[in-house]
Design an enzyme around this catalytic site. Structure first.
Site, mmCIF file in Angstrom:
data_model
loop_
_atom_site.group_PDB
_atom_site.id
_atom_site.type_symbol
_atom_site.label_atom_id
_atom_site.label_comp_id
_atom_site.label_asym_id
_atom_site.label_seq_id
_atom_site.Cartn_x
_atom_site.Cartn_y
_atom_site.Cartn_z
ATOM 1 C CG ASP A 171 -0.770 -1.364 56.796
ATOM 2 O OD1 ASP A 171 -0.274 -3.078 57.106
ATOM 3 O OD2 ASP A 171 -2.073 -1.516 55.843
ATOM 4 C CB THR A 190 0.467 -4.228 52.054
ATOM 5 O OG1 THR A 190 1.250 -3.862 52.887
ATOM 6 C CG2 THR A 190 -0.691 -5.106 52.169
ATOM 7 C CB THR A 191 6.138 -3.377 52.503
ATOM 8 O OG1 THR A 191 4.839 -2.736 53.788
ATOM 9 C CG2 THR A 191 6.534 -1.922 52.643
ATOM 10 C CG ASP A 200 -0.738 -6.566 58.415
ATOM 11 O OD1 ASP A 200 -1.606 -6.366 57.814
ATOM 12 O OD2 ASP A 200 -0.209 -6.189 58.228
HETATM 13 P P1 ADP Z 1 4.720 -6.068 54.728
HETATM 14 O O1 ADP Z 1 3.856 -5.209 54.721
HETATM 15 O O2 ADP Z 1 5.115 -6.497 53.014
HETATM 16 O O3 ADP Z 1 4.564 -7.571 55.872
HETATM 17 P P2 ADP Z 1 6.508 -5.797 57.280
HETATM 18 O O4 ADP Z 1 6.705 -4.529 57.057
HETATM 19 O O5 ADP Z 1 5.406 -6.267 57.876
HETATM 20 O O6 ADP Z 1 5.764 -5.908 55.616
HETATM 21 O O7 ADP Z 1 8.051 -6.450 57.030
HETATM 22 C C1 ADP Z 1 8.658 -7.804 56.849
HETATM 23 C C2 ADP Z 1 9.493 -8.166 56.594
HETATM 24 O O8 ADP Z 1 10.006 -8.444 57.683
HETATM 25 C C3 ADP Z 1 9.556 -9.888 56.213
HETATM 26 O O9 ADP Z 1 10.036 -10.144 55.051
HETATM 27 C C4 ADP Z 1 10.697 -10.482 57.485
HETATM 28 O O10 ADP Z 1 10.345 -12.133 57.360
HETATM 29 C C5 ADP Z 1 10.674 -8.947 58.160
HETATM 30 N N1 ADP Z 1 10.590 -9.501 59.688
HETATM 31 C C6 ADP Z 1 9.942 -9.160 60.530
HETATM 32 N N2 ADP Z 1 10.394 -10.022 61.239
HETATM 33 C C7 ADP Z 1 11.601 -9.645 61.253
HETATM 34 C C8 ADP Z 1 12.869 -9.593 62.121
HETATM 35 N N3 ADP Z 1 12.456 -10.147 63.188
HETATM 36 N N4 ADP Z 1 13.823 -10.489 61.486
HETATM 37 C C9 ADP Z 1 14.333 -9.761 60.585
HETATM 38 N N5 ADP Z 1 12.942 -9.810 59.104
HETATM 39 C C10 ADP Z 1 11.769 -9.630 59.718
HETATM 40 MG MG MG Z 2 3.972 -7.399 57.692
#
Ligand code: ADP
Ligand code: MG
Length: 563
Positions: free
Chosen positions: A81, A114-115, A411
């Site tokens: 996270d 957040t990322t 989240d």
């Molecule tokens: P954040 O803290 O920004 O939410 P995450 O590590 O949760 O970061 O990653 C979010 C990103 O991953 C988003 O751009 C989302 O669209 C992408 N994402 C999540 N699941 C998938 C998936 N199964 N295939 C492709 N992209 C994904």
């Molecule tokens: Mg996320």
């Protein structure tokens, strides 16, 4: 290190400036203060901003890695996270702190993304650095970024799709994607929890003038290590992490809940009063008097036909005894926040004095039960009818697991709530970012001039999201971006990085959906922060010789730490 760094800054700018710096410091700044001026100040901030983004970018997306963070005391947090990582990292440099702020704002406003927000900001910094190298003035960069951000927001609205509480399927997908990147559980477990989150959010959502408002606080998340992730449950009511005060009280009751914001104790006077007792009879009558007062208190509760009392304050031992005799379950020193949740879940009114307590103030629950979970007693207030506050009870193998599941639930709760409140979502996996970037590239040409360069830079910063997703999934980032660009230019707007298949593909079909607000907020706070930093031409640190200035590892003016 920082002293050397300062020297190099000064010698680069020539003696005149060195004198000026030291001259100023002599007059207005305390001894030991440090100062970095002009472009060098900007470059340091840019390098730090990008360095922070670089640290957390490896966690982006479902194929992202986790970080293990060890505190001073040796406590370990394992997480994916962004906000948690940045908080635990305890960064020191002011520019790094600004990056942490971005993540915090995102966390507060959306609860997810957040990322994403930090990676976008980091890349806006990186591109700004490149533009500075080409002698583009900071104000031009700021102007271009602002134009681009405004345009991106407009375009985001046009590519967003609608969602209402009835679209359970869409909402569940949004929850799954939000949880997806946390390294927890199987797909089946994620589905179970996603269903729970969607029910919870729908349950507490309120319609106002055709829009939905959700107070995330009304969805309590309670966690206990033990069992497995699949044991995570939705409780239509409140789980109170307290035990029933007296062993003689019933373990299971239902219905009538009284909420008290007053102590069931004889109040001690604030003053130092002395009661002089001269013989045993007096003593006895004194105790009798106390007993009677407590008995009366319990009587007042019993008269309302309450079967359970949640008391925000203390309950005297004797009062506990009388309550037990009356068959009333009691819990004391309940947190104020829990009292409010109990009130919303059961419909009970919180009484601030016993004389105020009426039968009509009581709330209802289908089941109130003390259960032992992992060796500790907890009181379940469940099966409330149409509760306006619910609890998600998170279970999992160990403390580290439940903590990460909890972060995933937070989240997903934020994502589902944001999607419902705004009523819109976009396609994830970088598909939305590619669409925005595409429009910005043509917008840049339209605007022309030097701002054009900044708008293009902005578009490229957005492309860093699919690029990073690809990188983290072990795909070739350059090929991926080229392929995505081609497809989006051909009008295939749902194409993104299918990290599970390891190729680009239609992610709408795959159900990779995210609330529009994740993107909107990420772009807004990243732009704001970068603008703020690009206006700084002077860093004055009065925190002493070692504090506040950039450590060498993050890159001085020579080494920006950029690829
Ligand atoms: P954040 O803290 O920004 O939410 P995450 O590590 O949760 O970061 O990653 C979010 C990103 O991953 C988003 O751009 C989302 O669209 C992408 N994402 C999540 N699941 C998938 C998936 N199964 N295939 C492709 N992209 C994904
Ligand atoms: Mg996320």
């Amino acid at each position: 290190m920082s002293v050397n760094y300062l020297k190099s800054v000064n010698s680069k700018k020539g003696d005149k400036m060195a004198k000026q710096v030291s001259g100023d410091q002599m007059v207005v700044l305390p001894e030991g203060s440090q100062r970095v001026l002009g472009r060098d100040a900007m470059r340091v901030n840019i390098a730090i901003g990008y360095a922070v983004a670089n640290i957390i970018k490896t966690t982006l997306g479902p194929k992202g890695m986790d970080k293990m963070l060890v505190s001073d005391l040796g406590d370990i947090v394992i997480t994916n996270d962004g906000a948690t990582i940045l908080e635990e990292m305890n960064v020191d440099h002011p520019a790094a702190k600004l990056m942490v702020e971005i993540a915090k704002t995102q966390d507060k406003e959306v609860g997810d993304g957040t990322t994403t927000s930090v990676v976008i900001a980091g890349n806006l910094f990186k591109r700004a650095g490149e533009l500075l190298d080409q002698n583009v003035h900071p104000t031009v960069i700021i102007k271009g970024y602002e134009l681009a951000s405004r345009k991106a927001e407009e375009v985001l609205a046009t590519i967003s799709e609608k969602v209402t509480p009835k679209d359970k399927d869409v909402l569940t997908k949004i929850a799954m994607v939000a949880m997806g990147s946390k390294g927890i559980g199987s797909d089946k477990e994620k589905k179970t929890i996603s269903d729970i989150i969607v029910s919870a959010v729908s349950q507490v959502s309120e319609e106002k003038d055709g829009r939905y408002v959700i107070d995330n606080e009304l969805i309590k998340i309670e966690k206990k290590a033990g069992g497995e992730i699949n044991d995570t449950k939705l409780i239509n009511g409140v789980l109170v992490d307290k035990e029933v005060v007296h062993a003689g009280m019933p373990k299971v009751v239902k219905d009538a809940i009284a909420l008290l914001d007053t102590a069931l104790e004889i109040e001690k006077t604030e003053m130092d009063a002395k009661i002089e007792i001269t013989n045993p009879e007096q003593m006895e009558s004194f105790l009798k008097q106390e007993e009677k007062m407590l008995r009366d208190m319990v009587q007042k509760i019993a008269k309302t036909n309450a079967t359970v009392v949640f008391c925000q304050k203390g309950i005297d031992d004797l009062a506990q005894h009388f309550l037990a005799k009356a068959g009333i379950v009691a819990v004391r020193r309940v947190k104020k926040s829990d009292m409010e949740k109990l009130s919303r879940a059961s419909g009970a009114k919180i009484a601030s004095s016993l004389d105020d307590l009426k039968e009509s103030d009581l709330g209802m629950a289908g089941n109130v039960e003390e259960k032992k979970i992992g060796g500790e007693s907890m009181v379940f207030v469940e099966k409330c009818k149409d509760p306006k506050s619910v609890t998600i009870f998170v279970r999992g193998g160990t403390d580290h697991v439940v903590s990460e599941v909890e972060r995933a639930v937070v989240d997903a709760r934020g994502a589902v709530a944001s999607a419902l409140e705004d009523g819109t979502y976009v396609i994830g996996g970088g598909a939305a970012e590619m669409e925005l970037a595409k429009t910005l590239h043509s917008y840049a040409v339209e605007i022309g001039g030097r701002e054009q360069l900044a708008i293009q830079a902005f578009a490229e910063a957005l492309e860093s999201i699919p690029k990073t997703l690809a990188e983290n999934a072990g795909m070739d980032p350059i090929d991926t971006i080229v392929s995505l660009k081609n497809k989006h230019n051909k009008g295939e707007k749902y194409v993104g990085v299918d990290v599970n298949a390891g190729k680009v593909g239609d992610l709408k079909e795959k159900g990779i959906l995210e609330p529009s607000r994740v993107k909107k907020q990420a772009i807004a706070s990243a732009t704001e922060t970068v603008r703020l930093v690009l206006r700084i031409d002077d860093i004055i640190s009065s925190r002493g010789k070692s504090g506040g200035m950039p450590p060498g590892g993050m890159g001085g003016p020579g080494g920006m730490g950029m690829e």
